[in-house]
Design a protein around this motif. Structure first.
Motif, PDB file in Angstrom:
ATOM      1  N   ARG A   1       8.110  -7.089  -1.568  1.00 14.44           N
ATOM      2  CA  ARG A   1       7.461  -7.140  -0.244  1.00 14.44           C
ATOM      3  C   ARG A   1       6.338  -6.107  -0.158  1.00 14.44           C
ATOM      4  N   LEU A   2       6.547  -4.915  -0.725  1.00 15.87           N
ATOM      5  CA  LEU A   2       5.507  -3.890  -0.737  1.00 15.87           C
ATOM      6  C   LEU A   2       4.286  -4.376  -1.504  1.00 15.87           C
TER       7      LEU A   2
ATOM      8  N   VAL B   1       0.489  -4.779  -0.151  1.00 14.09           N
ATOM      9  CA  VAL B   1      -0.667  -4.145  -0.782  1.00 14.09           C
ATOM     10  C   VAL B   1      -1.738  -5.195  -1.057  1.00 14.09           C
ATOM     11  N   GLN B   2      -1.353  -6.350  -1.580  1.00 14.94           N
ATOM     12  CA  GLN B   2      -2.326  -7.409  -1.847  1.00 14.94           C
ATOM     13  C   GLN B   2      -3.024  -7.858  -0.570  1.00 14.94           C
ATOM     14  N   ARG B   3      -2.270  -8.014   0.521  1.00 13.93           N
ATOM     15  CA  ARG B   3      -2.891  -8.418   1.798  1.00 13.93           C
ATOM     16  C   ARG B   3      -3.869  -7.359   2.292  1.00 13.93           C
TER      17      ARG B   3
ATOM     18  N   ALA C   1      -7.963  -7.609   2.700  1.00 17.58           N
ATOM     19  CA  ALA C   1      -8.600  -7.292   3.980  1.00 17.58           C
ATOM     20  C   ALA C   1      -9.661  -6.206   3.831  1.00 17.58           C
ATOM     21  N   GLY C   2      -9.877  -5.736   2.588  1.00 18.87           N
ATOM     22  CA  GLY C   2     -10.931  -4.757   2.348  1.00 18.87           C
ATOM     23  C   GLY C   2     -10.482  -3.312   2.396  1.00 18.87           C
ATOM     24  N   ILE C   3      -9.201  -3.068   2.266  1.00 24.16           N
ATOM     25  CA  ILE C   3      -8.668  -1.704   2.332  1.00 24.16           C
ATOM     26  C   ILE C   3      -8.163  -1.320   0.953  1.00 24.16           C
ATOM     27  N   SER C   4      -8.476  -0.100   0.526  1.00 28.26           N
ATOM     28  CA  SER C   4      -7.958   0.398  -0.748  1.00 28.26           C
ATOM     29  C   SER C   4      -6.668   1.161  -0.503  1.00 28.26           C
ATOM     30  N   ILE C   5      -5.674   0.929  -1.361  1.00 33.57           N
ATOM     31  CA  ILE C   5      -4.350   1.530  -1.214  1.00 33.57           C
ATOM     32  C   ILE C   5      -3.982   2.229  -2.517  1.00 33.57           C
ATOM     33  N   GLU C   6      -3.460   3.444  -2.394  1.00 30.64           N
ATOM     34  CA  GLU C   6      -2.900   4.136  -3.547  1.00 30.64           C
ATOM     35  C   GLU C   6      -1.516   4.618  -3.153  1.00 30.64           C
ATOM     36  N   LEU C   7      -0.515   4.315  -3.972  1.00 26.33           N
ATOM     37  CA  LEU C   7       0.842   4.799  -3.722  1.00 26.33           C
ATOM     38  C   LEU C   7       1.017   6.112  -4.468  1.00 26.33           C
ATOM     39  N   VAL C   8       1.507   7.129  -3.742  1.00 29.42           N
ATOM     40  CA  VAL C   8       1.621   8.471  -4.300  1.00 29.42           C
ATOM     41  C   VAL C   8       3.049   8.974  -4.106  1.00 29.42           C
ATOM     42  N   ARG C   9       3.606   9.536  -5.172  1.00 29.82           N
ATOM     43  CA  ARG C   9       4.936  10.140  -5.040  1.00 29.82           C
ATOM     44  C   ARG C   9       4.811  11.425  -4.238  1.00 29.82           C
TER      45      ARG C   9
END
Length: 77
Positions: free
Chosen positions: A30-31, A35-37, A41-49
């Motif tokens: 689901r995450l 992230v793909q959606r 939509a034009g947003i950059s996402i970075e997952l950080v510990r």
């Protein structure tokens, strides 16, 4: 025309560990879709510990937060 017959199918017996892994896999799926959606939509996402959870008996897991960059705005003028 006959009515369809529905039967209850028993769930397979799963260990607590298998159930935990399945819950985690479902949540990660689901995450990834979210992230793909967001990217579409034009947003950059970075997952950080941000932390590591320990249970006191040698098991651990990383805990994450998203860093979000809003879409770049077109220059006016």
């Amino acid at each position: 025309m006959s009515q369809p017959e529905f039967k209850i199918v028993p769930k397979p017996e799963m260990s607590a560990e298998d159930r935990a892994i399945n819950r985690l896999a479902d949540a990660v799926h689901r995450l990834n879709e979210a992230v793909q959606r967001a990217v579409e939509a034009g947003i950059s996402i970075e997952l950080v510990r941000v932390s590591r959870f320990h249970d006191g008996s040698g098991n651990w897991g990383d805990q994450m937060v998203p860093l979000v960059r809003a879409p770049a705005r077109a220059s006016e003028g």
